[in-house]
Design an enzyme around this catalytic site. Sequence first.
Site, PDB file in Angstrom:
ATOM      1  N   TYR A 105       0.807  -1.219   0.000  1.00  0.00           N
ATOM      2  CA  TYR A 105       0.000   0.000   0.000  1.00  0.00           C
ATOM      3  C   TYR A 105       0.844   1.275   0.000  1.00  0.00           C
ATOM      4  CZ  TYR A 105      -4.197  -2.793   1.047  1.00  0.00           C
ATOM      5  OH  TYR A 105      -5.233  -3.681   1.016  1.00  0.00           O
ATOM      6  N   LYS A 119       3.559 -14.713   4.466  1.00  0.00           N
ATOM      7  CA  LYS A 119       3.508 -15.725   3.401  1.00  0.00           C
ATOM      8  C   LYS A 119       4.938 -15.923   2.890  1.00  0.00           C
ATOM      9  CE  LYS A 119       1.048 -18.335   0.530  1.00  0.00           C
ATOM     10  NZ  LYS A 119       0.195 -19.470   0.911  1.00  0.00           N
ATOM     11  N   ASP A 168      -2.956 -17.441   4.520  1.00  0.00           N
ATOM     12  CA  ASP A 168      -4.157 -18.165   4.064  1.00  0.00           C
ATOM     13  C   ASP A 168      -4.719 -19.041   5.186  1.00  0.00           C
ATOM     14  OD1 ASP A 168      -1.772 -19.533   3.757  1.00  0.00           O
ATOM     15  OD2 ASP A 168      -2.237 -20.358   1.779  1.00  0.00           O
ATOM     16  N   ASP A 203      -4.946  -5.320   6.580  1.00  0.00           N
ATOM     17  CA  ASP A 203      -6.178  -4.677   6.131  1.00  0.00           C
ATOM     18  C   ASP A 203      -7.268  -5.727   5.953  1.00  0.00           C
ATOM     19  OD1 ASP A 203      -7.961  -2.799   5.184  1.00  0.00           O
ATOM     20  OD2 ASP A 203      -7.161  -2.823   3.136  1.00  0.00           O
ATOM     21  N   ASP A 230     -10.685  -6.691   8.660  1.00  0.00           N
ATOM     22  CA  ASP A 230     -12.104  -6.627   8.294  1.00  0.00           C
ATOM     23  C   ASP A 230     -12.776  -7.978   8.532  1.00  0.00           C
ATOM     24  OD1 ASP A 230     -11.518  -4.038   7.379  1.00  0.00           O
ATOM     25  OD2 ASP A 230     -12.939  -4.213   5.720  1.00  0.00           O
TER      26      ASP A 230
HETATM   27 MG    MG Z   1      -9.914  -1.665   5.049  1.00  0.00          MG
END
Ligand code: MG
Length: 335
Positions: free
Chosen positions: A124, A170, A202, A226, A230
């Site tokens: 990001y 990962k 995962d 992120d 959620d």
């Molecule tokens: Mg978000």
Amino acid sequence: MYRIAVVPGDGIGPEVIEAALHVIEPLIDAEFVECEAGDACAERRGDPLPEETLETCREADAVLFGAAGETAADVIVRLRQELDLYANIRPVRGFEGLRELTGEPYVRDDVDLVIVRENTEGLYAGVEGRFRDAAYTLRVITEEGTRRIAEIACDIAEDRGADAVTCVHKANVMRETCGLFRDVCREVVEDRGLKFEEYYVDAAAMFLITEPERFDVVVTPNMFGDILSDEAAALVGGLGLAPSANVGDEHALFEPVHGSAPDIAGKGIANPLAAILSAAMMLEWLGEKEAAEAVWEAVGDAIRERCVTPDLGGDKRTMEVAEFVRERALSRVRS
Ligand code: MG
Ligand code: NAI
């Protein structure tokens, strides 16, 4: 006396911030300095994040943020960068009665974990481009960036009395970036005398749903954090209940995870609990632990006694919930 910068923003931002201030005002000796940012500010002033807002946030002891609308990237993402808020801390705590209240079979009353997401590097960071028929995003993870997020995760583990920190990565596929992240995290965690645990992302995504009790303090790179946070928020009632902190060495900003919710803005029915819990995280960060705990417990009362807004199946209005939580928090602090 603390000086708190308050940035209500757009849509339901000002509504949930009014509610959060209503709850914490009697609990803390602070001056609240309101400043402008967001869509409405951009329209009025031609700038979504005016210099004086940035300055007020920089000088404050902490920032309480509501939500921005379409200018979110220019406001909240920019604030995170300008204030170097490299740790995004998202507690995932269930409340008794929540599963029954929401009617969602996957909601868990008993979950208690915290996701510590790296907030400035990785996928990001915006290092992207195009070349011929290709598009690419460069994933850069640094030793320094990893070290400081791992230290924050260890601080949180010590505060919670956890004996381990779990690194989610990962590294079997992204050997360099995730390899570095894992190795530096392990070194920091073991240096601090804590147990190092790890999962591939995962598998972690699956276990979060099937066996969330495997996790306590999770540290993970930007994009994994992120997504996982959620997913984890859904476990404990969703956006109306999800608080967060953005923390750096010099500054800290507290905000509900949700956005400006234009579909319900102006109706007085926004769920204020995410903003109220964010304000509680601010109290805790300022060292006002007793007040912070009182607010968390008062939110638990609101859920148990069904004093909640329509998104959680209730019929209360934003400020009715705030009034309830304020009274309960106050009586807990006094007793
Ligand atoms: Mg978000
Ligand atoms: P959103 O979080 O604003 O809303 C998603 C859904 O959840 C909507 O149906 C909304 O009504 C509901 N919801 C959210 N918070 C709620 C609350 N406290 N009580 C009851 N229901 C709630 O996300 P969306 O719709 O994707 O984005 C709307 C705007 O918010 C966009 O302009 C986006 O750019 C901005 N945004 C800003 C963020 C920030 O300032 N940190 C974060 C996410 C989105």
